[in-house]
Design an enzyme around this catalytic site. Structure first.
Site, PDB file in Angstrom:
ATOM      1  N   ALA A   1      -0.687  -5.016 -40.387  1.00  0.00           N
ATOM      2  CA  ALA A   1       0.067  -6.383 -40.852  1.00  0.00           C
ATOM      3  C   ALA A   1       0.007  -5.949 -42.395  1.00  0.00           C
TER       4      ALA A   1
ATOM      5  N   GLY B   1      -1.980  -3.791 -36.649  1.00  0.00           N
ATOM      6  CA  GLY B   1      -0.807  -4.165 -36.334  1.00  0.00           C
ATOM      7  C   GLY B   1       0.264  -2.893 -35.854  1.00  0.00           C
TER       8      GLY B   1
ATOM      9  N   GLU C   1      -0.896  -1.535 -32.909  1.00  0.00           N
ATOM     10  CA  GLU C   1      -0.602  -2.649 -31.729  1.00  0.00           C
ATOM     11  C   GLU C   1       0.947  -2.667 -31.201  1.00  0.00           C
TER      12      GLU C   1
ATOM     13  N   GLU D   1      -9.239  -3.625 -38.243  1.00  0.00           N
ATOM     14  CA  GLU D   1      -9.363  -5.285 -38.619  1.00  0.00           C
ATOM     15  C   GLU D   1     -10.668  -5.659 -39.238  1.00  0.00           C
TER      16      GLU D   1
ATOM     17  N   MET E   1     -30.383  14.162 -60.080  1.00  0.00           N
ATOM     18  CA  MET E   1     -29.031  13.620 -60.281  1.00  0.00           C
ATOM     19  C   MET E   1     -27.845  15.094 -60.014  1.00  0.00           C
TER      20      MET E   1
ATOM     21  N   VAL F   1     -29.340  15.904 -67.690  1.00  0.00           N
ATOM     22  CA  VAL F   1     -30.791  16.205 -68.167  1.00  0.00           C
ATOM     23  C   VAL F   1     -31.815  15.125 -68.334  1.00  0.00           C
TER      24      VAL F   1
ATOM     25  N   GLU G   1     -33.436  11.589 -69.314  1.00  0.00           N
ATOM     26  CA  GLU G   1     -33.118  10.344 -70.279  1.00  0.00           C
ATOM     27  C   GLU G   1     -33.896  10.482 -71.595  1.00  0.00           C
TER      28      GLU G   1
ATOM     29  N   LYS H   1     -30.551  14.857 -75.142  1.00  0.00           N
ATOM     30  CA  LYS H   1     -29.171  14.666 -74.895  1.00  0.00           C
ATOM     31  C   LYS H   1     -28.452  15.356 -75.962  1.00  0.00           C
TER      32      LYS H   1
ATOM     33  N   SER I   1     -28.155   6.720 -67.937  1.00  0.00           N
ATOM     34  CA  SER I   1     -28.217   5.395 -66.931  1.00  0.00           C
ATOM     35  C   SER I   1     -28.070   4.288 -68.277  1.00  0.00           C
TER      36      SER I   1
ATOM     37  N   ASN J   1     -26.491  -1.642 -64.232  1.00  0.00           N
ATOM     38  CA  ASN J   1     -28.034  -1.849 -64.515  1.00  0.00           C
ATOM     39  C   ASN J   1     -28.339  -2.601 -65.398  1.00  0.00           C
TER      40      ASN J   1
HETATM   41  N1  3HC Z   1      -1.005  -4.595 -46.063  1.00  0.00           N
HETATM   42  C1  3HC Z   1      -0.550  -4.454 -47.707  1.00  0.00           C
HETATM   43  N2  3HC Z   1      -0.789  -3.670 -48.305  1.00  0.00           N
HETATM   44  C2  3HC Z   1      -1.440  -2.446 -48.185  1.00  0.00           C
HETATM   45  C3  3HC Z   1      -1.723  -2.240 -46.662  1.00  0.00           C
HETATM   46  C4  3HC Z   1      -1.566  -3.279 -45.914  1.00  0.00           C
HETATM   47  N3  3HC Z   1      -1.800  -3.003 -44.617  1.00  0.00           N
HETATM   48  N4  3HC Z   1      -2.229  -1.118 -46.553  1.00  0.00           N
HETATM   49  C5  3HC Z   1      -2.084  -0.482 -47.646  1.00  0.00           C
HETATM   50  N5  3HC Z   1      -1.616  -1.268 -48.629  1.00  0.00           N
HETATM   51  C6  3HC Z   1      -1.304  -1.072 -49.851  1.00  0.00           C
HETATM   52  C7  3HC Z   1      -2.587  -0.574 -50.956  1.00  0.00           C
HETATM   53  O1  3HC Z   1      -3.074  -2.051 -51.389  1.00  0.00           O
HETATM   54  C8  3HC Z   1      -1.966   0.116 -51.913  1.00  0.00           C
HETATM   55  O2  3HC Z   1      -1.364  -0.578 -53.004  1.00  0.00           O
HETATM   56  P1  3HC Z   1      -1.189  -0.174 -54.489  1.00  0.00           P
HETATM   57  O3  3HC Z   1      -0.539   1.068 -54.389  1.00  0.00           O
HETATM   58  O4  3HC Z   1      -0.518  -1.584 -55.152  1.00  0.00           O
HETATM   59  O5  3HC Z   1      -2.714  -0.063 -54.948  1.00  0.00           O
HETATM   60  C9  3HC Z   1      -0.598   0.854 -51.292  1.00  0.00           C
HETATM   61  O6  3HC Z   1      -0.416   0.181 -50.065  1.00  0.00           O
HETATM   62  C10 3HC Z   1      -1.053   2.373 -50.719  1.00  0.00           C
HETATM   63  O7  3HC Z   1      -2.451   2.256 -50.056  1.00  0.00           O
HETATM   64  P2  3HC Z   1      -3.810   3.293 -50.411  1.00  0.00           P
HETATM   65  O8  3HC Z   1      -4.074   3.381 -51.703  1.00  0.00           O
HETATM   66  O9  3HC Z   1      -4.888   2.856 -49.441  1.00  0.00           O
HETATM   67  O10 3HC Z   1      -3.110   4.506 -49.719  1.00  0.00           O
HETATM   68  P3  3HC Z   1      -3.843   5.852 -48.925  1.00  0.00           P
HETATM   69  O11 3HC Z   1      -2.631   6.839 -48.532  1.00  0.00           O
HETATM   70  O12 3HC Z   1      -5.051   6.200 -49.509  1.00  0.00           O
HETATM   71  O13 3HC Z   1      -4.279   5.141 -47.513  1.00  0.00           O
HETATM   72  C11 3HC Z   1      -3.975   3.700 -45.468  1.00  0.00           C
HETATM   73  C12 3HC Z   1      -3.275   4.620 -46.647  1.00  0.00           C
HETATM   74  C13 3HC Z   1      -4.940   4.523 -44.887  1.00  0.00           C
HETATM   75  C14 3HC Z   1      -2.809   3.053 -44.588  1.00  0.00           C
HETATM   76  C15 3HC Z   1      -4.827   2.718 -46.367  1.00  0.00           C
HETATM   77  O14 3HC Z   1      -4.029   2.083 -47.309  1.00  0.00           O
HETATM   78  C16 3HC Z   1      -5.386   1.765 -45.152  1.00  0.00           C
HETATM   79  O15 3HC Z   1      -6.395   1.730 -44.666  1.00  0.00           O
HETATM   80  N6  3HC Z   1      -4.676   0.437 -44.974  1.00  0.00           N
HETATM   81  C17 3HC Z   1      -5.185  -0.700 -44.700  1.00  0.00           C
HETATM   82  C18 3HC Z   1      -4.974  -0.466 -43.169  1.00  0.00           C
HETATM   83  C19 3HC Z   1      -5.485  -1.730 -42.159  1.00  0.00           C
HETATM   84  O16 3HC Z   1      -6.386  -2.358 -42.423  1.00  0.00           O
HETATM   85  N7  3HC Z   1      -4.532  -2.211 -41.185  1.00  0.00           N
HETATM   86  C20 3HC Z   1      -5.021  -3.537 -40.524  1.00  0.00           C
HETATM   87  C21 3HC Z   1      -4.374  -4.508 -41.166  1.00  0.00           C
HETATM   88  S1  3HC Z   1      -4.852  -6.100 -40.211  1.00  0.00           S
HETATM   89  C22 3HC Z   1      -3.771  -6.214 -39.087  1.00  0.00           C
HETATM   90  O17 3HC Z   1      -3.038  -5.234 -38.883  1.00  0.00           O
HETATM   91  C23 3HC Z   1      -3.849  -7.485 -38.215  1.00  0.00           C
HETATM   92  C24 3HC Z   1      -3.097  -7.300 -37.014  1.00  0.00           C
HETATM   93  O18 3HC Z   1      -4.071  -7.178 -35.929  1.00  0.00           O
HETATM   94  C25 3HC Z   1      -2.474  -8.502 -36.730  1.00  0.00           C
HETATM   95  P1  NAI Z   2     -34.732  14.616 -63.369  1.00  0.00           P
HETATM   96  O1  NAI Z   2     -35.839  14.890 -64.183  1.00  0.00           O
HETATM   97  O2  NAI Z   2     -34.572  14.921 -61.754  1.00  0.00           O
HETATM   98  O3  NAI Z   2     -33.723  15.867 -63.693  1.00  0.00           O
HETATM   99  C1  NAI Z   2     -33.395  16.532 -64.984  1.00  0.00           C
HETATM  100  C2  NAI Z   2     -33.362  17.996 -65.060  1.00  0.00           C
HETATM  101  O4  NAI Z   2     -32.842  18.389 -66.202  1.00  0.00           O
HETATM  102  C3  NAI Z   2     -34.664  18.798 -64.671  1.00  0.00           C
HETATM  103  O5  NAI Z   2     -34.400  19.642 -63.793  1.00  0.00           O
HETATM  104  C4  NAI Z   2     -34.751  19.346 -66.121  1.00  0.00           C
HETATM  105  O6  NAI Z   2     -35.426  20.832 -65.755  1.00  0.00           O
HETATM  106  C5  NAI Z   2     -33.266  19.809 -66.548  1.00  0.00           C
HETATM  107  N1  NAI Z   2     -33.269  19.897 -68.038  1.00  0.00           N
HETATM  108  C6  NAI Z   2     -33.726  19.299 -68.789  1.00  0.00           C
HETATM  109  N2  NAI Z   2     -33.301  19.577 -70.239  1.00  0.00           N
HETATM  110  C7  NAI Z   2     -32.525  20.539 -69.968  1.00  0.00           C
HETATM  111  C8  NAI Z   2     -31.558  21.261 -70.562  1.00  0.00           C
HETATM  112  N3  NAI Z   2     -31.559  21.074 -72.040  1.00  0.00           N
HETATM  113  N4  NAI Z   2     -30.688  22.132 -70.129  1.00  0.00           N
HETATM  114  C9  NAI Z   2     -30.592  22.196 -68.896  1.00  0.00           C
HETATM  115  N5  NAI Z   2     -31.368  21.384 -68.102  1.00  0.00           N
HETATM  116  C10 NAI Z   2     -32.143  20.662 -68.465  1.00  0.00           C
HETATM  117  O7  NAI Z   2     -33.730  13.641 -63.958  1.00  0.00           O
HETATM  118  P2  NAI Z   2     -32.712  12.893 -62.985  1.00  0.00           P
HETATM  119  O8  NAI Z   2     -33.187  11.725 -62.280  1.00  0.00           O
HETATM  120  O9  NAI Z   2     -32.008  13.840 -62.192  1.00  0.00           O
HETATM  121  O10 NAI Z   2     -31.707  11.994 -64.051  1.00  0.00           O
HETATM  122  C11 NAI Z   2     -30.932  12.794 -64.921  1.00  0.00           C
HETATM  123  C12 NAI Z   2     -30.088  11.842 -65.693  1.00  0.00           C
HETATM  124  O11 NAI Z   2     -29.366  11.051 -64.811  1.00  0.00           O
HETATM  125  C13 NAI Z   2     -30.830  11.195 -66.580  1.00  0.00           C
HETATM  126  O12 NAI Z   2     -29.969  10.552 -67.816  1.00  0.00           O
HETATM  127  C14 NAI Z   2     -31.100   9.649 -65.990  1.00  0.00           C
HETATM  128  O13 NAI Z   2     -30.991   8.500 -66.441  1.00  0.00           O
HETATM  129  C15 NAI Z   2     -29.705   9.813 -65.224  1.00  0.00           C
HETATM  130  N6  NAI Z   2     -29.348   9.004 -63.855  1.00  0.00           N
HETATM  131  C16 NAI Z   2     -30.732   8.954 -62.829  1.00  0.00           C
HETATM  132  C17 NAI Z   2     -30.741   8.270 -61.624  1.00  0.00           C
HETATM  133  C18 NAI Z   2     -31.736   8.323 -60.815  1.00  0.00           C
HETATM  134  O14 NAI Z   2     -31.536   7.541 -59.775  1.00  0.00           O
HETATM  135  N7  NAI Z   2     -32.820   9.316 -60.931  1.00  0.00           N
HETATM  136  C19 NAI Z   2     -29.435   7.394 -61.523  1.00  0.00           C
HETATM  137  C20 NAI Z   2     -28.267   7.737 -62.295  1.00  0.00           C
HETATM  138  C21 NAI Z   2     -28.477   8.348 -63.663  1.00  0.00           C
END
Ligand code: 3HC
Ligand code: NAI
Length: 702
Positions: A63, A102, A105, A125, A308, A384, A386, A391, A413, A484
């Site tokens: 739909a 749809g 369907e 849906e 990470m 690396v 934080e 950095k 982060s 965050n």
């Molecule tokens: N209605 C309106 N717009 C839709 C749409 C829909 N059903 N499905 C996709 N679009 C739009 C998207 O918003 C997007 O618009 P944009 O380019 O402006 O951002 C564009 O179409 C392209 O969509 P995607 O970027 O998602 O394209 P992909 O190729 O990555 O994915 C898809 C295609 C798998 C078909 C995905 O769009 C999707 O999952 N669509 C929804 C499918 C869905 O949920 N259908 C059920 C609808 S409810 C229903 O049918 C009720 C019935 O039982 C009565």
């Molecule tokens: P971590 O401590 O697990 O890993 C850091 C790694 O970097 C270590 O293995 C260390 O040996 C390596 N390192 C340090 N200095 C280096 C250098 N000069 N060259 C190459 N490697 C070096 O830390 P984590 O958790 O992976 O975090 C990394 C970054 O990602 C940080 O900036 C953190 O804030 C960010 N981050 C962490 C998240 C988390 O949930 N842990 C989520 C999102 C971002």
């Protein structure tokens, strides 16, 4: 007929082609067009069989979701499908791409379904907060059986047509890329071989098992209550399928209609549709020209193989992009890549990969101890420690060795991306790519645009995000970016609530009751309480002397209660992961409240939740006004995909718009009466609430 549907004929085959790019959604023009084309096909004396198919990349994808919430525009799809089903001439649906909702369907209204290899069918849906409403809940069980239909409808899974063939949903799967030719070939067989099939509505045999043993319905409801906690439409879908078993088809269709109407009117539907379009909208950056090129990315590098870095490198490998991983010591490198290998091995044991595929994935990693190894990478992501000094040192070196035009990203982060960019001679190539832990699983990616980041570098990062399967949201530079930063304000408020009277389990229950998969404190235990402790120690120097500081978490840390990994944190863990409220924690909380002379009081779940959501919305309004988030929908998607905000609530800003900004402001002012320092209403929120507007209206008008 409308422009969206064309009727033509080839020999004895009447062709009904749907032309509504991009996905042939079944909007009003398509529905009216199919209805008219069916009548034309019936009236066409030379047409013996009618074939329905879609032009372009897909069969009908469902739909038109943009029509949801608007007054119904006849003809309704269910009636059009009844017309197809009642057609006296055999009808064939020729499927390519995806036949969803749809679309499927409509195909089930036809006598036959033929599909090109590689295409998919499904009734997704429930993902939009509704149920199939054009006969899907009545016809799918009739072709696939009740158990299969329940599984498909309540999961919304896209089913490969090869599997759909074994389930009886399609009649044939054929090679090739020309769907029209496939439809015609099948229709010729109908003419030449006299193939016949009953209308789906007249089939009853596959309902017999569920009629004899009805336990499947209760069992499914019970499972869904856990796996889709809080979600309304999956339960309604079970009701509708049960009606297929209990009622004659026309009554069943009527019951389905009533049930979808309830879903359509629900706030869950509104939230989930907002999420559907929001996920796609964040990819479009306002003000950025379509002509901005994307830089080609064939090779990547990740600096740091810790928590990470390893996960980020896996994202590249999973997308088939070779990735160089740089560490400071052989030991750290072995440990990091060992963890990656272990992750893949676990997936292989679960059947996701064959051992050969794991070897293939591992072959995409190039370990290195010298930063010069990134010289060929088109994108480098630093992950690396934080620490600003570490950095900066890494970026100075990167500047010397990375190739011209490489995108240089930091996964920081909280740290200032501009300050990092400034140590290089190419700040236009520098930006933040903030992945969430575990990076190979979490869908959110904040792409942080620095003051000097070039548009094409930003677009390249967004495009890479998409290739890695992420929802990439643009954020501006500030402490904590979008997610965050808002999390900090919300957590601070919850810490106050704890010190003022609530226990962690009460706060977590309020939050999970709203639909978050985990409570704030259970989540803290999962992440580890050492991270927050270190952050607070870094902030000690800059925290104002008169700021309210809740020391409960520090006390836990000092006792070695670091969360799940030490068996205790905010909770106790006997099996390693189930949080159990702990009297020891309660005693610490009471002691800390006592030290400040706080007269603890009871907090109800509603008050806790309102405080949590208001804190998010208030900070969100500041984030918006400062331009850190481009639109309210960007904030919503950050919270849905990064923090588990329930998708059916749409996100904090969508929630606030629906609640009414005047009510949100009134709540905040109520809190401010007792705590004016931490509850200063955001000026944008005040402005909009007083003007009776929403965040969305404000954003759309810009
Ligand atoms: N209605 C309106 N717009 C839709 C749409 C829909 N059903 N499905 C996709 N679009 C739009 C998207 O918003 C997007 O618009 P944009 O380019 O402006 O951002 C564009 O179409 C392209 O969509 P995607 O970027 O998602 O394209 P992909 O190729 O990555 O994915 C898809 C295609 C798998 C078909 C995905 O769009 C999707 O999952 N669509 C929804 C499918 C869905 O949920 N259908 C059920 C609808 S409810 C229903 O049918 C009720 C019935 O039982 C009565
Ligand atoms: P971590 O401590 O697990 O890993 C850091 C790694 O970097 C270590 O293995 C260390 O040996 C390596 N390192 C340090 N200095 C280096 C250098 N000069 N060259 C190459 N490697 C070096 O830390 P984590 O958790 O992976 O975090 C990394 C970054 O990602 C940080 O900036 C953190 O804030 C960010 N981050 C962490 C998240 C988390 O949930 N842990 C989520 C999102 C971002």
């Amino acid at each position: 007929m409308t422009d969206a549907v064309r009727y033509s004929r080839e020999g004895a085959i009447g062709l009904i082609e749907v032309v509504n790019p991009p996905v042939n959604a079944l909007g009003q023009a398509v529905r009216a067009g199919i209805s008219a084309a069916i009548r034309q096909g019936i009236a066409d004396p030379d047409a013996k069989v009618l074939v329905i198919y879609g032009e372009g990349r897909t069969f009908m994808a469902g739909a038109d979701i943009r029509e949801f919430g608007k007054p119904p525009m006849p003809p309704i799809l269910g009636e059009v499908i009844n017309e197809i089903e009642a057609c006296p001439k055999p009808t064939v649906a020729a499927i390519h791409g995806t036949a969803l909702g749809g679309g499927l369907e409509t195909a089930l209204g036809c006598r036959f379904r033929v599909a090109l290899k590689g295409s998919k069918v499904g009734l997704p849906e429930v993902k939009l907060g509704i149920i199939p409403g054009a006969g899907g809940t009545q016809r799918l069980p009739r072709v696939a059986g009740v158990a299969n239909a329940l599984e498909m409808i309540t999961s919304g899974r896209h089913v490969p047509v090869e599997e759909a063939l074994t389930l009886g949903i399609v009649d044939a799967v054929v090679d090739g890329t020309d769907v029209k030719a496939a439809g015609i070939a099948f229709a010729r067989r109908v003419v030449d071989e006299g193939l016949d099939a009953p209308a789906v509505r007249d089939r009853d045999d596959k309902l017999a098992a569920a009629r004899a043993d009805r336990s499947i319905f209760e069992e499914t409801r019970r499972k869904l209550a856990r796996s889709m906690r809080g979600r309304m439409s999956p339960q309604k879908a079970v009701d509708a399928v049960e009606a297929a078993v209990d009622l004659a088809i026309d009554q069943g269709l009527k019951r389905e209609r009533e049930l979808i109407t309830e879903c359509m009117e629900s706030s869950q539907r509104a939230g989930l549709v907002h999420a559907f379009f929001g996920e796609r909208e964040v990819a479009k950056v306002p003000g950025m020209s379509k002509d901005v090129p994307v830089r080609p990315v064939k090779k990547a590098a990740v600096i740091g193989a810790g928590t990470m870095g390893g996960g980020i490198a896996m994202c590249f490998a999973n997308a088939g992009i070779p990735v160089t991983v740089v560490e400071t010591s052989q030991e750290a490198l072995d440990r990091g890549l060992g963890r990656v290998r272990n992750n893949y091995d676990i997936s292989a044991r679960r059947g996701r990969y064959t051992p050969e595929q794991v070897d293939g994935l591992m072959a995409l990693f190039t370990p290195a101890l010298d930063l010069a190894a990134v010289a060929e990478a088109d994108i480098v992501i630093e992950a690396v420690f934080e620490s600003m000094d570490v950095k900066k040192e890494v970026f100075r070196k990167l500047d010397a060795v990375a190739k011209p035009g490489a995108v240089l990203a930091t996964n920081t982060s909280y740290l200032d991306v501009d300050e990092i960019a400034a140590v290089t001679s190419r700040p236009a190539d520098v930006l933040g790519m903030h992945f969430f832990s575990p990076a190979n699983v979490m869908k959110l990616l904040e792409v942080v645009r620095g003051a000097k980041t070039a548009d094409d570098a930003l677009k390249t990062a967004l495009e890479i995000g998409r290739k890695l399967g992420k929802v990439a949201v643009v954020a501006g530079v500030c402490d904590g970016f979008i997610g965050n930063r808002m999390l900090k304000t919300y957590k601070t408020q919850m810490d106050y609530v704890m010190e003022d009277g609530a226990l962690p389990q009460e706060i977590d229950a309020a939050i999970t009751g709203f639909g978050f998969p985990m409570g704030l404190y259970a989540m803290g235990d999962l992440a580890g309480l050492d991270i927050g402790y270190m952050t607070r120690r870094r902030e000690d120097a800059t925290r104002p002397a008169d700021a309210r500081y809740v020391a409960i978490a520090d006390r836990l840390y000092e006792l070695g209660r670091l969360g799940q990994k030490t068996g205790a944190g905010w909770y106790r863990y006997e099996d390693g992961r189930t949080p159990i409220p702990d009297p020891e924690v309660e005693a610490i909380i009471l002691e800390e409240s006592g030290k400040k002379g706080i007269n603890r009081r009871a907090f109800g779940a509603d008050e806790i939740l309102t405080r949590a959501l208001c804190a998010l919305v208030n900070e969100g309004a500041k984030v918006l006004a400062e331009g850190i988030a481009l639109r309210p929908v960007d904030i919503d998607m950050v919270w849905l995909f990064g923090y588990g905000f329930p998708a059916y609530e749409g996100g904090p800003m969508f929630w606030a718009d629906r609640r009414g900004l005047d009510k949100v402001l009134a709540d905040i002012r109520g809190f401010a009466d007792h705590d004016p320092k931490s509850w200063q209403p955001a000026p944008l929120l005040v402005e909009l609430a007083e003007a009776g507007r929403t965040f969305k209206e404000w954003s759309d008008a810009r």
